[in-house]
Design a protein around this motif. Structure first.
Motif, short mmCIF file in Angstrom:
data_model
loop_
_atom_site.label_atom_id
_atom_site.label_comp_id
_atom_site.label_asym_id
_atom_site.label_seq_id
_atom_site.Cartn_x
_atom_site.Cartn_y
_atom_site.Cartn_z
N CYS A 1 -8.21 2.07 -29.85
CA CYS A 1 -7.17 3.05 -30.15
C CYS A 1 -7.67 4.06 -31.17
O CYS A 1 -8.66 3.82 -31.87
CB CYS A 1 -5.88 2.38 -30.64
N GLU B 1 0.67 7.22 -35.52
CA GLU B 1 0.76 7.19 -34.06
C GLU B 1 -0.56 6.68 -33.49
O GLU B 1 -1.61 7.26 -33.75
CB GLU B 1 1.07 8.57 -33.50
N THR C 1 -2.85 5.84 -30.20
CA THR C 1 -3.05 6.16 -28.80
C THR C 1 -4.20 5.30 -28.29
O THR C 1 -5.28 5.29 -28.90
CB THR C 1 -3.39 7.66 -28.62
N TYR C 2 -3.94 4.56 -27.22
CA TYR C 2 -4.98 3.70 -26.67
C TYR C 2 -6.10 4.54 -26.07
O TYR C 2 -5.85 5.54 -25.41
CB TYR C 2 -4.40 2.77 -25.60
N THR C 3 -7.32 4.11 -26.30
CA THR C 3 -8.50 4.79 -25.79
C THR C 3 -9.26 3.91 -24.80
O THR C 3 -10.35 4.27 -24.37
CB THR C 3 -9.44 5.18 -26.94
N LYS D 1 4.98 2.53 -27.80
CA LYS D 1 5.51 3.74 -27.18
C LYS D 1 5.91 3.40 -25.75
O LYS D 1 5.42 2.43 -25.17
CB LYS D 1 4.46 4.86 -27.18
N ASP E 1 1.33 3.57 -23.90
CA ASP E 1 0.01 4.16 -24.08
C ASP E 1 -0.39 4.19 -25.55
O ASP E 1 -1.32 4.88 -25.94
CB ASP E 1 -0.06 5.56 -23.46
N GLY E 2 0.33 3.42 -26.37
CA GLY E 2 0.06 3.35 -27.80
C GLY E 2 1.26 2.82 -28.54
O GLY E 2 2.09 2.13 -27.96
N TYR F 1 -5.93 6.68 -34.26
CA TYR F 1 -4.75 6.92 -35.07
C TYR F 1 -4.58 8.40 -35.38
O TYR F 1 -5.56 9.10 -35.65
CB TYR F 1 -4.85 6.18 -36.41
N ARG F 2 -3.34 8.83 -35.39
CA ARG F 2 -2.95 10.13 -35.94
C ARG F 2 -1.96 9.82 -37.05
O ARG F 2 -0.92 9.20 -36.81
CB ARG F 2 -2.29 10.99 -34.88
#
Length: 98
Positions: free
Chosen positions: A74, A5, A7-9, A41, A45-46, A76-77
């Motif tokens: 971004c 996953e 997520t944009y930072t 997503k 947002d990612g 990552y998870r």
């Protein structure tokens, strides 16, 4: 199997400056069979990537090489799971618990 996953930072404008390189990176790993699905997503947002790999360390190394990662736009998870049930088309990726 792994769920990656993103997520944009950074603002989407900064993300978009690296989009072509990110898509080329995705295409390379889709072609080599490590990624089996990827997409944005909603809301944007990612993203999410479904991956198969030797082990978590190998998948994390690939994620770290994502142009989005190297540009710092971004995070990552990475979640590992055992795919004991799949659609028939994904049967080659089914796993058995240890």
């Amino acid at each position: 199997m792994f769920v990656l996953e993103l997520t944009y930072t950074a603002p989407i404008e900064a993300v978009d400056t690296h989009l072509d390189a990110h898509v080329a990176w995705l295409d390379r790993h889709l072609a080599d069979g490590v990624f089996i699905a990827a997409g944005r997503k909603n809301p944007r947002d990612g993203g999410v990537i479904i991956a198969v790999g030797e082990d978590r360390a190998a998948v994390e190394k690939i994620a770290a090489a994502d142009p989005f990662s190297t540009a710092g736009v971004c995070e990552y998870r990475v979640t590992e799971f055992i795919a004991t049930k799949t659609a028939p088309e994904l049967a080659p990726f089914r796993q058995q618990p240890a």
